[in-house]
Design a protein around this motif. Structure first.
Motif, PDB file in Angstrom:
ATOM      1  N   ASN A 158     -40.338 -11.023 -32.482  1.00 48.83           N
ATOM      2  CA  ASN A 158     -41.680 -10.544 -32.149  1.00 48.83           C
ATOM      3  C   ASN A 158     -42.070  -9.403 -33.080  1.00 48.83           C
ATOM      4  O   ASN A 158     -41.228  -8.583 -33.468  1.00 48.83           O
ATOM      5  CB  ASN A 158     -41.735 -10.062 -30.695  1.00 48.83           C
ATOM      6  N   THR A 159     -43.342  -9.350 -33.431  1.00 49.37           N
ATOM      7  CA  THR A 159     -43.809  -8.333 -34.370  1.00 49.37           C
ATOM      8  C   THR A 159     -44.662  -7.296 -33.652  1.00 49.37           C
ATOM      9  O   THR A 159     -45.176  -7.529 -32.556  1.00 49.37           O
ATOM     10  CB  THR A 159     -44.656  -8.976 -35.489  1.00 49.37           C
ATOM     11  N   TYR A 160     -44.816  -6.121 -34.315  1.00 49.78           N
ATOM     12  CA  TYR A 160     -45.730  -5.107 -33.800  1.00 49.78           C
ATOM     13  C   TYR A 160     -47.151  -5.555 -34.097  1.00 49.78           C
ATOM     14  O   TYR A 160     -47.430  -6.109 -35.152  1.00 49.78           O
ATOM     15  CB  TYR A 160     -45.469  -3.763 -34.476  1.00 49.78           C
ATOM     16  N   HIS A 161     -48.039  -5.292 -33.173  1.00 51.01           N
ATOM     17  CA  HIS A 161     -49.436  -5.620 -33.431  1.00 51.01           C
ATOM     18  C   HIS A 161     -49.923  -4.765 -34.603  1.00 51.01           C
ATOM     19  O   HIS A 161     -49.601  -3.576 -34.697  1.00 51.01           O
ATOM     20  CB  HIS A 161     -50.304  -5.347 -32.199  1.00 51.01           C
ATOM     21  N   PRO A 162     -50.686  -5.355 -35.540  1.00 50.86           N
ATOM     22  CA  PRO A 162     -51.105  -4.596 -36.731  1.00 50.86           C
ATOM     23  C   PRO A 162     -51.868  -3.326 -36.401  1.00 50.86           C
ATOM     24  O   PRO A 162     -51.794  -2.350 -37.150  1.00 50.86           O
ATOM     25  CB  PRO A 162     -51.974  -5.600 -37.501  1.00 50.86           C
ATOM     26  N   LYS A 163     -52.586  -3.297 -35.279  1.00 55.02           N
ATOM     27  CA  LYS A 163     -53.361  -2.108 -34.953  1.00 55.02           C
ATOM     28  C   LYS A 163     -52.470  -0.904 -34.669  1.00 55.02           C
ATOM     29  O   LYS A 163     -52.861   0.240 -34.911  1.00 55.02           O
ATOM     30  CB  LYS A 163     -54.294  -2.388 -33.767  1.00 55.02           C
ATOM     31  N   ILE A 164     -51.255  -1.151 -34.167  1.00 53.17           N
ATOM     32  CA  ILE A 164     -50.317  -0.050 -33.929  1.00 53.17           C
ATOM     33  C   ILE A 164     -49.920   0.585 -35.261  1.00 53.17           C
ATOM     34  O   ILE A 164     -49.943   1.812 -35.414  1.00 53.17           O
ATOM     35  CB  ILE A 164     -49.066  -0.559 -33.178  1.00 53.17           C
ATOM     36  N   LEU A 165     -49.587  -0.239 -36.236  1.00 48.67           N
ATOM     37  CA  LEU A 165     -49.162   0.273 -37.540  1.00 48.67           C
ATOM     38  C   LEU A 165     -50.337   0.882 -38.297  1.00 48.67           C
ATOM     39  O   LEU A 165     -50.170   1.857 -39.038  1.00 48.67           O
ATOM     40  CB  LEU A 165     -48.520  -0.856 -38.352  1.00 48.67           C
ATOM     41  N   ILE A 166     -51.536   0.314 -38.127  1.00 48.29           N
ATOM     42  CA  ILE A 166     -52.723   0.890 -38.778  1.00 48.29           C
ATOM     43  C   ILE A 166     -52.997   2.285 -38.230  1.00 48.29           C
ATOM     44  O   ILE A 166     -53.314   3.220 -38.984  1.00 48.29           O
ATOM     45  CB  ILE A 166     -53.947  -0.027 -38.570  1.00 48.29           C
ATOM     46  N   LYS A 167     -52.883   2.453 -36.931  1.00 51.41           N
ATOM     47  CA  LYS A 167     -53.097   3.767 -36.320  1.00 51.41           C
ATOM     48  C   LYS A 167     -52.117   4.795 -36.887  1.00 51.41           C
ATOM     49  O   LYS A 167     -52.503   5.928 -37.202  1.00 51.41           O
ATOM     50  CB  LYS A 167     -52.935   3.676 -34.806  1.00 51.41           C
ATOM     51  N   LEU A 168     -50.870   4.397 -37.004  1.00 54.71           N
ATOM     52  CA  LEU A 168     -49.849   5.314 -37.525  1.00 54.71           C
ATOM     53  C   LEU A 168     -50.153   5.709 -38.965  1.00 54.71           C
ATOM     54  O   LEU A 168     -50.042   6.880 -39.339  1.00 54.71           O
ATOM     55  CB  LEU A 168     -48.461   4.674 -37.432  1.00 54.71           C
ATOM     56  N   LEU A 169     -50.545   4.734 -39.801  1.00 52.81           N
ATOM     57  CA  LEU A 169     -50.843   5.026 -41.203  1.00 52.81           C
ATOM     58  C   LEU A 169     -52.104   5.883 -41.333  1.00 52.81           C
ATOM     59  O   LEU A 169     -52.124   6.854 -42.099  1.00 52.81           O
ATOM     60  CB  LEU A 169     -51.004   3.719 -41.983  1.00 52.81           C
ATOM     61  N   PHE A 170     -53.150   5.548 -40.606  1.00 47.99           N
ATOM     62  CA  PHE A 170     -54.396   6.314 -40.692  1.00 47.99           C
ATOM     63  C   PHE A 170     -54.173   7.760 -40.247  1.00 47.99           C
ATOM     64  O   PHE A 170     -54.658   8.699 -40.890  1.00 47.99           O
ATOM     65  CB  PHE A 170     -55.482   5.662 -39.834  1.00 47.99           C
TER      66      PHE A 170
END
Length: 459
Positions: free
Chosen positions: A42-54
């Motif tokens: 299972n993968t992390y939802h992209p929005k979780i990683l986008i939030k962290l990067l932003f």
């Protein structure tokens, strides 16, 4: 506490991480989600990683390892990650594999600012700065230097093979259960280097050009401290509220060619025309003046000689010759007339140039001739777009023009100062123009998000 609080209780209501979370939730991440496979873990939802990067880029934290670590210790990161703990490789790979999609969200955020009333459409301020590439200066060579390097590599490989042949008697001891016909690792390394050098040599256009082996897109440029380094030229346009409208990365040291692209991308991102443009003297050129004139835009950027007055110039310098528009003549300091002598035309792929040459007839009898010219007759050449330069100078001499131009100083300069010296964005982590553009766009997204938060919280 009998009942522990949720992580949501540890993040203040007006915290930057909450605003970023709300904005990312509105973004369409379908393009990234379509890349995911149904196979594997299972993968992390992209929005979780986008939030962290932003959030990381907004506060000056772009290291995948540090972001991953903060997901275990920092309440803001824990809140954004929904208490998941993504590995640093996951964060870095996500950024590397989706850099285009991530940079594309820049436009969405700009339009959100417009809808929220945080942008006053009107004057756009442009500036550029040099940021170091992820490449060493010593790896920047000319074509001739690369050819000598290839020759040294060939000699090195030959020497390694000779040494290997001399140790054939100890083959069993060296290779044991291996076949013994594998190439030594050092040869593999040299062969890979040789292949990279040959690939870079295919990009040379002339013998004097210099290309970096590590990042062939980077170029030698002089930075703000007058040091020549392997850099990229990063461009940004901002409103008076310091919201970035567009960001670009170019490989030319000069800013002149960036003006048209910055204006057009700003209008595209904003979905609204820009009427006035302010920039420094680095953007000054006849081509740019003509571009503004044709597109009905008002510019506020001086040429390199704007601040130089007649002090220090000779009594017969060309700037001391006055021009009469009605008669189309020049008058020299002695009152002699210079009439239109001829027109020189030059055709270029994008434009036909025309230069007017004015010539005096009374020079032989003039007692001041030796101070004025060494030629038989004094001439003055005027490019046909000189009138645009004069219009720009006259505009900047007005009170309104000076005010418009000064707006650029307190709008653009603090932004680059904050990114480079407060957040430490003095070099890139990624290589190649395509990836560097994406990384710079993330820096700009971080700035816009932080500026949005400040404007919404404090007005």
């Amino acid at each position: 506490m009998l009942f522990p609080k949720s992580i949501d209780d540890y993040v203040p209501e007006n915290h930057l991480s909450r605003m970023i979370s709300n904005i990312v939730e509105q973004l369409d991440t379908k393009d990234i989600e379509d890349k995911y496979s149904q196979l594997g873990q299972n993968t992390y939802h992209p929005k979780i990683l986008i939030k962290l990067l932003f959030y990381g880029y907004a506060i000056g934290e772009r290291s995948g390892r540090k972001i991953s670590s903060k997901c275990e210790t920092d309440t803001a990161y824990i809140y954004l990650s929904q208490m998941y703990k993504p590995d640093f490789r996951t964060i870095n790979d996500f950024r590397k594999n989706n850099i285009e999609e991530l940079s594309g969200y820049f436009i969405n955020i700009v339009r959100m600012c417009k809808e929220l009333g945080l942008i006053s459409v009107g004057q756009m301020n442009i500036d550029g700065t040099k940021i170091k590439a992820y490449a060493a200066n010593r790896r920047t060579q000319t074509k001739e230097a690369y050819q000598k390097w290839l020759h040294r590599i060939g000699d090195r490989i030959k020497k390694i093979l000779e040494e290997a042949e001399a140790t054939d008697s100890k083959e069993d001891e060296l290779y044991r259960d291996k076949r013994g016909d594998e190439l030594p690792e050092e040869i593999n390394t040299q062969e890979k280097l040789k292949t990279r050098i040959k690939k870079v040599m295919e990009k040379f256009k002339n013998e004097k050009e210099k290309i970096n082996l590590t990042d062939p897109d980077a170029r030698f440029m002089k930075d703000g401290r007058y040091r020549i380094d392997t850099n990229y030229n990063c461009q940004a346009s901002l409103t008076k509220e310091q919201i970035m409208l567009s960001s670009e990365v170019i490989t030319e040291a000069s800013d002149r060619k960036a003006l048209e692209r910055m204006v057009e991308t700003s209008e595209t991102n904003l979905a609204h025309p820009v009427e006035e443009i302010a920039a420094d003297a680095g953007y000054s050129s006849y081509d740019n003046y003509e571009y503004l004139e044709k597109n009905n835009k008002i510019g506020y950027f001086p040429d390199q000689n704007f601040r130089k007055d007649l002090k220090g110039k000779g009594p017969y310098h060309r700037d001391r010759f006055s021009y009469d528009h009605k008669q189309d003549i020049f008058l020299c300091p002695e009152g002699k007339i210079l009439k239109l002598y001829k027109i020189r035309r030059k055709d270029c792929p994008y434009r036909k140039f025309q230069t007017k040459i004015y010539k005096a007839k009374d020079c032989p009898s003039c007692p001041k001739k030796s101070l004025c010219t060494r030629q038989k007759y004094r001439t003055i050449s005027i490019e046909d777009r000189k009138v645009l330069l004069d219009q720009m100078r006259n505009r900047l001499k007005t009170k309104k023009g000076r005010k418009k131009y000064l707006q650029r100083l307190w709008t653009t300069e603090p932004v680059f100062g904050h990114l480079k010296y407060n957040l430490g964005y003095r070099h890139f982590f990624l290589r190649s123009l395509k990836k560097v553009k994406g990384e710079f766009r993330l820096m700009c997204i971080g700035w816009n998000l932080k500026k949005m938060h400040k404007l919404m919280a404090f007005g």
